[in-house]
Design a protein around this motif. Sequence first.
Motif, PDB file in Angstrom:
ATOM      1  N   SER A 322       0.888  -1.145   0.044  1.00 26.94           N
ATOM      2  CA  SER A 322       0.188   0.182   0.094  1.00 26.94           C
ATOM      3  C   SER A 322       0.697   1.122  -0.073  1.00 26.94           C
ATOM      4  O   SER A 322       0.388   2.305   0.314  1.00 26.94           O
ATOM      5  CB  SER A 322      -1.091  -0.002   1.384  1.00 26.94           C
ATOM      6  OG  SER A 322      -0.204  -0.264   2.407  1.00 26.94           O
ATOM      7  N   PHE A 323       2.076   1.095  -0.347  1.00 22.93           N
ATOM      8  CA  PHE A 323       3.051   2.269  -0.548  1.00 22.93           C
ATOM      9  C   PHE A 323       2.509   3.412  -1.328  1.00 22.93           C
ATOM     10  O   PHE A 323       2.526   4.751  -0.913  1.00 22.93           O
ATOM     11  CB  PHE A 323       4.310   1.879  -1.095  1.00 22.93           C
ATOM     12  CG  PHE A 323       5.266   1.404  -0.027  1.00 22.93           C
ATOM     13  CD1 PHE A 323       5.042   1.362   1.239  1.00 22.93           C
ATOM     14  CD2 PHE A 323       6.565   0.970  -0.504  1.00 22.93           C
ATOM     15  CE1 PHE A 323       5.901   0.783   2.388  1.00 22.93           C
ATOM     16  CE2 PHE A 323       7.282   0.432   0.301  1.00 22.93           C
ATOM     17  CZ  PHE A 323       7.225   0.196   1.872  1.00 22.93           C
ATOM     18  N   VAL A 324       1.784   3.147  -2.541  1.00 24.84           N
ATOM     19  CA  VAL A 324       1.355   4.078  -3.401  1.00 24.84           C
ATOM     20  C   VAL A 324       0.178   4.890  -2.719  1.00 24.84           C
ATOM     21  O   VAL A 324      -0.023   6.146  -2.998  1.00 24.84           O
ATOM     22  CB  VAL A 324       0.231   3.303  -4.493  1.00 24.84           C
ATOM     23  CG1 VAL A 324      -0.054   4.146  -5.464  1.00 24.84           C
ATOM     24  CG2 VAL A 324       1.415   2.070  -4.931  1.00 24.84           C
ATOM     25  N   LEU A 325      -0.511   4.329  -1.731  1.00 23.04           N
ATOM     26  CA  LEU A 325      -1.485   5.102  -1.106  1.00 23.04           C
ATOM     27  C   LEU A 325      -0.948   5.909   0.217  1.00 23.04           C
ATOM     28  O   LEU A 325      -1.136   7.148   0.571  1.00 23.04           O
ATOM     29  CB  LEU A 325      -2.556   4.240  -0.561  1.00 23.04           C
ATOM     30  CG  LEU A 325      -4.040   4.942  -0.415  1.00 23.04           C
ATOM     31  CD1 LEU A 325      -4.401   5.819  -1.535  1.00 23.04           C
ATOM     32  CD2 LEU A 325      -4.901   3.621  -0.095  1.00 23.04           C
ATOM     33  N   THR A 326       0.081   5.198   0.887  1.00 17.79           N
ATOM     34  CA  THR A 326       0.568   5.456   2.046  1.00 17.79           C
ATOM     35  C   THR A 326       1.493   6.782   2.090  1.00 17.79           C
ATOM     36  O   THR A 326       1.716   7.730   2.874  1.00 17.79           O
ATOM     37  CB  THR A 326       1.111   4.499   3.149  1.00 17.79           C
ATOM     38  OG1 THR A 326       1.754   3.714   2.324  1.00 17.79           O
ATOM     39  CG2 THR A 326       0.051   3.658   3.672  1.00 17.79           C
ATOM     40  N   LEU A 327       2.291   6.846   1.081  1.00 18.06           N
ATOM     41  CA  LEU A 327       3.219   7.819   1.003  1.00 18.06           C
ATOM     42  C   LEU A 327       2.637   9.331   0.818  1.00 18.06           C
ATOM     43  O   LEU A 327       3.028   9.868   1.457  1.00 18.06           O
ATOM     44  CB  LEU A 327       4.033   7.426  -0.429  1.00 18.06           C
ATOM     45  CG  LEU A 327       5.182   6.214  -0.051  1.00 18.06           C
ATOM     46  CD1 LEU A 327       6.121   6.025  -1.389  1.00 18.06           C
ATOM     47  CD2 LEU A 327       5.992   6.387   1.194  1.00 18.06           C
ATOM     48  N   PRO A 328       1.601   9.484  -0.189  1.00 13.16           N
ATOM     49  CA  PRO A 328       0.948  10.759  -0.112  1.00 13.16           C
ATOM     50  C   PRO A 328       0.240  11.228   1.102  1.00 13.16           C
ATOM     51  O   PRO A 328       0.494  12.121   1.666  1.00 13.16           O
ATOM     52  CB  PRO A 328      -0.242  10.506  -1.349  1.00 13.16           C
ATOM     53  CG  PRO A 328       0.083   9.331  -2.108  1.00 13.16           C
ATOM     54  CD  PRO A 328       1.087   8.538  -1.132  1.00 13.16           C
ATOM     55  N   LEU A 329      -0.237   9.829   1.721  1.00 11.34           N
ATOM     56  CA  LEU A 329      -0.861  10.084   2.938  1.00 11.34           C
ATOM     57  C   LEU A 329       0.099  10.740   4.016  1.00 11.34           C
ATOM     58  O   LEU A 329      -0.145  11.549   4.807  1.00 11.34           O
ATOM     59  CB  LEU A 329      -1.708   8.950   3.625  1.00 11.34           C
ATOM     60  CG  LEU A 329      -2.820   8.576   3.005  1.00 11.34           C
ATOM     61  CD1 LEU A 329      -3.597   7.095   3.371  1.00 11.34           C
ATOM     62  CD2 LEU A 329      -3.913   9.736   3.280  1.00 11.34           C
ATOM     63  N   LEU A 330       1.499  10.039   4.049  1.00 17.79           N
ATOM     64  CA  LEU A 330       2.580  10.628   5.049  1.00 17.79           C
ATOM     65  C   LEU A 330       2.828  11.825   4.870  1.00 17.79           C
ATOM     66  O   LEU A 330       3.145  12.621   5.788  1.00 17.79           O
ATOM     67  CB  LEU A 330       3.588   9.410   4.569  1.00 17.79           C
ATOM     68  CG  LEU A 330       4.853   9.430   5.697  1.00 17.79           C
ATOM     69  CD1 LEU A 330       4.184   8.773   6.723  1.00 17.79           C
ATOM     70  CD2 LEU A 330       5.859   8.591   4.866  1.00 17.79           C
ATOM     71  N   ALA A 331       2.698  12.273   3.686  1.00 16.07           N
ATOM     72  CA  ALA A 331       3.122  13.577   3.504  1.00 16.07           C
ATOM     73  C   ALA A 331       1.969  14.652   3.658  1.00 16.07           C
ATOM     74  O   ALA A 331       2.389  15.611   3.653  1.00 16.07           O
ATOM     75  CB  ALA A 331       3.640  13.826   2.237  1.00 16.07           C
ATOM     76  N   GLY A 332       0.811  14.266   3.981  1.00 11.78           N
ATOM     77  CA  GLY A 332      -0.247  15.043   4.499  1.00 11.78           C
ATOM     78  C   GLY A 332      -0.880  15.635   3.488  1.00 11.78           C
ATOM     79  O   GLY A 332      -1.590  16.522   3.587  1.00 11.78           O
ATOM     80  N   THR A 333      -0.884  15.145   2.151  1.00 10.84           N
ATOM     81  CA  THR A 333      -1.694  15.836   0.949  1.00 10.84           C
ATOM     82  C   THR A 333      -2.940  15.243   1.365  1.00 10.84           C
ATOM     83  O   THR A 333      -3.282  14.264   1.921  1.00 10.84           O
ATOM     84  CB  THR A 333      -1.066  15.403  -0.253  1.00 10.84           C
ATOM     85  OG1 THR A 333      -1.129  13.800  -0.151  1.00 10.84           O
ATOM     86  CG2 THR A 333       0.396  15.927  -0.468  1.00 10.84           C
ATOM     87  N   GLU A 334      -3.720  15.938   0.696  1.00  7.30           N
ATOM     88  CA  GLU A 334      -5.446  15.647   0.830  1.00  7.30           C
ATOM     89  C   GLU A 334      -5.955  15.185  -0.256  1.00  7.30           C
ATOM     90  O   GLU A 334      -6.700  14.068  -0.431  1.00  7.30           O
ATOM     91  CB  GLU A 334      -6.125  17.009   1.324  1.00  7.30           C
ATOM     92  CG  GLU A 334      -5.992  17.461   3.043  1.00  7.30           C
ATOM     93  CD  GLU A 334      -6.436  16.336   3.857  1.00  7.30           C
ATOM     94  OE1 GLU A 334      -7.580  15.624   3.420  1.00  7.30           O
ATOM     95  OE2 GLU A 334      -5.780  16.100   4.740  1.00  7.30           O
ATOM     96  N   ALA A 335      -5.727  15.595  -1.385  1.00  6.26           N
ATOM     97  CA  ALA A 335      -6.446  15.146  -2.709  1.00  6.26           C
ATOM     98  C   ALA A 335      -5.809  14.221  -3.125  1.00  6.26           C
ATOM     99  O   ALA A 335      -6.605  13.124  -3.875  1.00  6.26           O
ATOM    100  CB  ALA A 335      -6.711  16.555  -3.650  1.00  6.26           C
ATOM    101  N   LEU A 336      -4.644  13.910  -3.283  1.00 11.27           N
ATOM    102  CA  LEU A 336      -3.878  12.940  -3.955  1.00 11.27           C
ATOM    103  C   LEU A 336      -4.228  11.534  -3.536  1.00 11.27           C
ATOM    104  O   LEU A 336      -4.418  10.685  -4.317  1.00 11.27           O
ATOM    105  CB  LEU A 336      -2.294  13.469  -3.982  1.00 11.27           C
ATOM    106  CG  LEU A 336      -1.545  12.086  -4.754  1.00 11.27           C
ATOM    107  CD1 LEU A 336      -1.735  12.401  -6.213  1.00 11.27           C
ATOM    108  CD2 LEU A 336      -0.171  12.606  -4.398  1.00 11.27           C
ATOM    109  N   PRO A 337      -4.430  11.326  -2.197  1.00 13.42           N
ATOM    110  CA  PRO A 337      -4.822  10.064  -1.884  1.00 13.42           C
ATOM    111  C   PRO A 337      -5.954   9.672  -2.360  1.00 13.42           C
ATOM    112  O   PRO A 337      -6.387   8.512  -2.846  1.00 13.42           O
ATOM    113  CB  PRO A 337      -4.737  10.027  -0.345  1.00 13.42           C
ATOM    114  CG  PRO A 337      -3.942  11.193   0.010  1.00 13.42           C
ATOM    115  CD  PRO A 337      -3.863  12.112  -1.373  1.00 13.42           C
TER     116      PRO A 337
END
Lengths: 913, 78
Positions: A322-337
């Motif tokens: 699930s890196f594809v999803l967790t990396l944008p989440l980790l960075a705190g972005t909202e729309a990208l995830p």
Amino acid sequence: MRTDPIILTAAFGYLALLFLVAAWGDRRAEAGRTVIGSPTVYALSIAVYCTAWTFYGSVGRAAEHGPSFLLIYLGPTLAMLTAPFLLRKMVRIAARERITSIADFISARYGKSTGLGALVALMALITITPYIALQLKAITVSHAILINYPDSADTTLTNESFWMDKSFWVALVLAVFIILFGTRHLDASERHEGMVAAIALESLVKLAAFLAVGLFVVFGLFAGPGDLFRQVALTPELSDLMSLESVPGGVTGWVGMLVLAFLAFITLPRQFQVLVVENVDERHLKRASWLFPLYMLLINLFVIPIALAGLLLGEAAGNPDSFVLTLPLLAGTEALPVFVFIGGLSAATGMVIVETIALSTMVSNQLVMPLLLRLKHLHVSYQGRLAGWLLGIRRISILLILLLGYLYHALIGDSYSLVTIGLVSFAGAAQLAPALLLGLYWRGATRQGATLGLIAGFAVWGYTLLLPGFAQSGWLSATLLSDGPWGIGWLTPYALFGLNGWDIYTHSLLWSMLANVGLLVGVSLFTRPTPLEQTQAALFTQALHPNLQTTSLWRGQTTQGELSELLKRYLGAAATKRVFANAPHHDDATDEPASTELITRAEQALAGSLGSASARVLINSVVRGEALDLESILSILDTTSQTLEYNRELEQKSQELARIGEELRAANERLRELDRLKDEFVAMVSHELRTPLTSIRAFAEILRDGNEMPDEKRQHFLGVIVHESQRLSRLIEEILDLARLESGRLTLNPETLDLAELARHSVDAISRLQENRGVALEVTLDAEPAMIVGDSDRLEQVIINLLDNAGKFADRDNPQVLLRLYKHKKHFRLSVEDNGPGISAEERERVFEKFHQIEQSSDSATRGRPKGSGLGLPISRGIVAHLGGRLWADEGTTLGGACLIMELPNAPETERD
Amino acid sequence: MSSHHDLPHDSRQDPHRDSRQHARLIALILLAVLLFCPPLLVVIDGLPGMASLALYLFGAWALVIGLGAWLMERSATH
């Protein structure tokens, strides 16, 4: 932004968009303006190959096993390169036989066998259900991650009952979608245009989502690829990840996986559906054969960077799948995830839609329909309603397949990681490859061989891959994997017969293919195919034969009435009307015999809806007689190919004849020309000889008879006789020269000599004659010495001849002649020019013909006889040519009259010394 | 004689061109197999640099796709 309502709105909004696109596509198709008639849309629809497994799983596999994830895409790249041979053949066959699925294809190849079709359908169902489960799991897990992050995804999943389970609802919504767009027509071989359009759109969405997350990771989380790789290089345990060592099974595993992906790409039911059944135009294969590999390359471009970035960030990034999803989440972005979630959703739904349509067609045509046909009373009692029934069956099976997938996911799906399920399915689907591929190229493959091969291969696959999966999820004892069944070590599923150290997929592929191909070939060699099997085998292996399309394959007899009755019962009135649309007087012709084309078309229509095996059974029930047997088909193929061969040979022969005829005609022409020239020559010679002879004879007679002639008159007459005899002997000399030149017997004594000296010498010899004529002779020697190789006597003869000619043709009142000698490149040129009327351009070559006299319209009368024999120039040209030079006429540049130029090569250095 | 050769023979040249096209495609497939298979990969893997194998694979892949596109589109326009 990551609240449940927003995400659900986005997800269902996206599905609604798909509905709209699919509805639009279907509407356009009905209006005859297809939206899928482009090779690009075709290539994008093939990208249904990239499922949620690609979207989430590739990164997981790269994080664990290095570059081996690429094999899943390199195999299909190879398969697409074979499109002009292999796939084109499959598409051609499917179009002609109205094939509805891969089960139908294999069943049709082996004599339209009901049993084999059912077997393949069953195998596909068992193989693919886990794969559908995998997609549902991916949707659920990605949703859970999105909601719960940074908590673990699993916390809420475990304790929910099924009506709270999102994947259950996802499955239901998809079922509705598929029923709406996948079962609009009964005719399964007709395109699902709306569905294909929706799939093409999904392919774009998932590609865009993956590229977005890739760019974000490389340029957002890190300062470009350089920065990322520098940080990786500082982490020793990561720097070796991308080498061959991390590939499971090493070199063997690499090759095994490549072969597995190649085979599975062709045999996965959904790939068969988009590649073969949904193909609108054979020519689309060309574009797709490179565009689809390009798509795969793009969607994999950022897999390695994302995997490495996730591993660098460690614990916080969570599970590699699930890196594809967790990396944008980790960075705190909202729309990208959310966009990534939609991309994953689109990858998963695309696969589920196509796969379910393919499976439901198989289930209804290969499993249910043959059973229904066995129930005799259906034939009579449900007239016309069977068509509706079939659609119902297909819809119910769609629902059941999705529920089956959901059950698999709910019960055992959690024990596998994404990639594992996918590869197990791949290996299962690959079992269809030997029957499919060998059947396409080897006519000897029989139904028994294919059936036994399939069963054996499938059994080995089940034992070496499926069963261990159950053991891992705790349904079977784990000792099965470590010690083998009942403690028999050499039966251990992952190390059969003690074959250790291979990765489990290559291991399974080896043993299953050994059993599969071995039995298929071995049994085929010792069984006798039925006539129908032989026919179908010939039709499949010779599918690209140009004469096969137009051949009608039925010879049986039936009436149009019976045929139309049959079609109405199974397809309904509208479809029947379409089949009979081209038949002559179809209204009151129920007792007319049906033409063979009509029978063929009826069978195709039935096959397109019910599958080829059922269609054959139904047609057989009304048609008396048989389809063409093997021998007739072979004779069609043979006679046509033989005729073609004969035609080709004949054409070659006649071309050769025409060519020879042309040559003969040219040779004949040449001979006639020569003959004419010879006649002319003889006539000329006789004429030229007779003129002086006549005057000699006349004067001699005068002298003989005239005794009282004054002395000075006698002297004058004797002078004329001597002069004419000299002319005669000179003429004979010239004729002899010419004869020698032409026969090649002229002997020359070549020596190195100075052309300038020779020219001066010649001028001296003729100067008195010229003076008598009043000719002003000018000599310009620009090159001295001018060393050449030649025969001095002959060359002098040529120069004198040229000067003499020039003198004769120079202006009458003020005759001028100019002799020039100059160097031109590696040659010496001697030109003789006069100030006479010149030679017109068209005459210039003709002056070198024998006995040619220039027509001098005004002068000939006043000047009397022509001034020469007409042999001087031809002889001169012959001599010069013998010495390796050229002689030609040109326009005079200084005096304006004729200019004759002799060119001789410079003597080589050695001979000069 | 020479004029004889200049005559258009489209109908007979097509299969000829087809077979040459097929030969080129088969050569491309063999090249792809060679590029994607171990003997070459082991050599590349031995090179220094941590991502050399991955870079090579993507490069070889792009090359094969490029050649394939060139072959297919060329024959499509002819």
